[in-house]
Scaffold this motif. Structure first.
Motif, short mmCIF file in Angstrom:
data_model
loop_
_atom_site.label_atom_id
_atom_site.label_comp_id
_atom_site.label_asym_id
_atom_site.label_seq_id
_atom_site.Cartn_x
_atom_site.Cartn_y
_atom_site.Cartn_z
N TYR A 1 49.71 29.34 68.88
CA TYR A 1 49.85 30.51 69.95
C TYR A 1 51.28 30.89 70.33
O TYR A 1 51.72 32.00 70.27
CB TYR A 1 48.99 30.08 71.12
CG TYR A 1 48.96 31.35 72.19
CD1 TYR A 1 48.29 32.12 71.93
CD2 TYR A 1 49.68 31.07 73.28
CE1 TYR A 1 48.05 33.42 72.96
CE2 TYR A 1 49.56 32.26 74.43
CZ TYR A 1 49.00 33.26 74.10
OH TYR A 1 48.75 34.14 74.99
N ASN A 2 52.30 29.99 70.51
CA ASN A 2 53.40 30.05 70.98
C ASN A 2 54.18 30.77 69.84
O ASN A 2 55.28 31.49 69.94
CB ASN A 2 54.15 28.91 71.53
CG ASN A 2 53.74 28.50 72.86
OD1 ASN A 2 53.10 29.26 73.55
ND2 ASN A 2 53.74 27.01 73.11
N ASP A 3 53.72 30.30 68.68
CA ASP A 3 54.61 30.88 67.31
C ASP A 3 53.97 32.28 66.83
O ASP A 3 54.28 32.77 65.94
CB ASP A 3 54.72 29.90 66.48
CG ASP A 3 55.52 28.80 66.67
OD1 ASP A 3 56.41 28.74 67.50
OD2 ASP A 3 55.14 27.85 65.72
N GLU A 4 53.21 32.88 67.51
CA GLU A 4 52.08 34.03 67.34
C GLU A 4 51.60 34.07 66.16
O GLU A 4 51.71 34.91 65.50
CB GLU A 4 53.18 35.08 67.59
CG GLU A 4 53.54 35.26 68.95
CD GLU A 4 54.60 36.63 69.12
OE1 GLU A 4 55.02 37.45 68.02
OE2 GLU A 4 55.03 37.00 70.29
N GLU B 1 44.73 38.34 65.93
CA GLU B 1 44.14 38.90 67.06
C GLU B 1 42.75 39.03 67.31
O GLU B 1 42.34 38.98 68.40
CB GLU B 1 44.74 40.40 67.02
CG GLU B 1 46.07 40.71 67.22
CD GLU B 1 46.38 42.36 67.18
OE1 GLU B 1 45.29 42.86 67.36
OE2 GLU B 1 47.60 42.40 67.20
N GLU B 2 42.07 38.84 66.04
CA GLU B 2 40.50 38.79 65.94
C GLU B 2 40.06 37.33 66.89
O GLU B 2 39.21 37.44 67.58
CB GLU B 2 40.09 38.75 64.65
CG GLU B 2 38.56 38.68 64.53
CD GLU B 2 38.03 38.66 63.14
OE1 GLU B 2 36.73 38.46 62.97
OE2 GLU B 2 38.84 38.60 62.04
N SER B 3 40.75 36.30 66.41
CA SER B 3 40.57 34.99 66.82
C SER B 3 40.99 34.90 68.54
O SER B 3 40.14 34.53 69.22
CB SER B 3 41.48 33.90 66.57
OG SER B 3 40.99 33.82 64.98
N LEU B 4 41.94 35.64 69.14
CA LEU B 4 42.18 35.62 70.44
C LEU B 4 41.48 36.43 71.23
O LEU B 4 41.03 36.13 72.39
CB LEU B 4 43.67 36.25 70.50
CG LEU B 4 44.83 35.57 69.99
CD1 LEU B 4 46.08 36.11 69.93
CD2 LEU B 4 45.07 34.25 70.51
N MET B 5 40.76 37.66 70.26
CA MET B 5 39.89 38.42 71.21
C MET B 5 38.39 37.61 71.50
O MET B 5 37.78 37.84 72.46
CB MET B 5 39.62 39.65 70.37
CG MET B 5 40.67 40.67 70.51
SD MET B 5 40.15 42.17 69.57
CE MET B 5 39.05 42.86 70.51
N LEU C 1 38.38 34.45 71.86
CA LEU C 1 38.47 33.69 72.89
C LEU C 1 38.71 34.30 74.22
O LEU C 1 38.82 33.30 75.33
CB LEU C 1 39.67 32.48 72.52
CG LEU C 1 39.53 31.72 71.32
CD1 LEU C 1 40.83 31.25 70.66
CD2 LEU C 1 38.49 30.60 71.69
N GLY C 2 38.78 35.40 74.17
CA GLY C 2 38.95 36.01 75.66
C GLY C 2 40.24 36.00 76.09
O GLY C 2 40.77 36.02 77.15
N LEU C 3 41.32 35.92 75.15
CA LEU C 3 42.83 35.81 75.56
C LEU C 3 43.59 37.24 75.22
O LEU C 3 44.87 37.25 75.19
CB LEU C 3 43.40 34.56 74.83
CG LEU C 3 42.86 33.15 75.16
CD1 LEU C 3 43.42 32.12 74.01
CD2 LEU C 3 42.89 33.01 76.41
N LEU C 4 42.82 37.91 74.61
CA LEU C 4 43.46 39.40 74.37
C LEU C 4 42.46 40.38 74.88
O LEU C 4 41.43 40.41 74.51
CB LEU C 4 43.83 39.24 72.79
CG LEU C 4 44.74 40.48 72.54
CD1 LEU C 4 46.14 40.32 72.97
CD2 LEU C 4 44.60 40.57 70.77
N GLY C 5 43.03 41.23 75.70
CA GLY C 5 42.31 42.45 76.17
C GLY C 5 42.16 43.48 75.12
O GLY C 5 42.56 43.75 74.36
#
Length: 273
Positions: free
Chosen positions: A256-259, A263-267, A269-273
């Protein structure tokens, strides 16, 4: 037996000072000719004490849990006595050999290195995806053959990942004619030999195999998998699952820190609006 006696306030039915003195003399003595008589003397004291202990356990009063523990200890001691007799009779390979009363599920495990060539405990098998997330953990008593473990590990991996992987990679310990076809539907199954896959896939598979060694080293040295702090195979299982959670959380934060998380995975998990 001493712990049970203390718990129930029962006086020792053996000469504890004599036994400690014999045991100390046995451990300090380096002459084989003198060790054997000492060992037999200790064994006779143990055998006599075990017969008395068996009678005591049958008459114990107290909570069911305490009595169950005493009965389990008695069963373990009887097995230990039987294995001693087998050893003295010349048997070299004793199934389910008891090496520790504190860890009755521990077994002697022959290692493929010079020192130590044998260690004691239970064994653990891990699987990872290419990003380095730990997908499965399996705990075993003793050291089962790797060839027999591969199909079940693959099944657990597919169950967790909801499908067959594009690459299935292991070392030569898992290699067999059957395993080279598992999992079904996976185009690239690499079990230690470059010839297992097409030439254009060989470099990827070798790098993935090397990366897995790194994942295992991190898990063992930095994430708690080197030594279980819980007892028994059930305790080892709980410890492994806790360490797996910690390992994957750390891996997620690194990516996550290394980006490097999509985006699909972050969405999801609810970590990306």
């Amino acid at each position: 037996m001493a712990q049970v006696a203390k718990h129930y306030h029962i006086p020792f039915w053996w000469d504890d000072r004599e036994l400690k003195q014999l045991w100390r003399e046995y451990n300090l003595n380096r002459k084989k000719s003198e060790i054997i008589p000492l060992f037999f003397e200790i064994l006779l004291i143990f055998s006599s004490g075990l017969r008395t202990f068996e009678k005591i356990v049958q008459t114990l009063e107290g909570s069911d849990k305490d009595k169950e523990k005493a009965l389990q200890l008695l069963e373990l001691l009887i097995l230990f006595q039987r294995q001693n007799e087998q050893k003295l009779a010349g048997e070299r390979h004793i199934p389910n050999r008891i090496v520790s009363f504190d860890e009755p599920d521990a077994r002697p495990i022959k290692k493929g290195k010079k020192h130590p060539d044998c260690e004691f405990g239970s064994t653990l098998q891990l699987s990872f995806n290419r990003q380095g997330f730990m997908v499965t953990t399996e705990n075993f008593i003793g050291k089962p053959n790797d060839k027999t473990l591969w199909p079940e590990t693959v099944r657990l991996f597919e169950q967790k990942m909801k499908g067959a992987p594009e690459y299935a990679i292991g070392d030569q310990g898992y290699r067999s004619r059957v395993n080279q076809k598992i999992p079904q539907g996976t185009p690239n199954i690499f079990l230690g030999k470059s010839s297992d896959v097409n030439e254009e896939e060989q470099d990827y598979c070798r790098k993935a195999r090397s990366a897995t060694e790194g994942f295992i080293a991190v898990a063992k040295k930095l994430r708690g998998f080197g030594l279980s702090l819980y007892r028994g195979i059930d305790g080892d299982r709980i410890w492994s699952l806790l360490c797996q959670i910690a390992y994957n959380l750390k891996k997620f934060l690194q990516l996550y820190n290394d980006e490097k998380i999509s985006e699909e995975s972050l969405m999801k998990l609810g970590l990306l609006g």
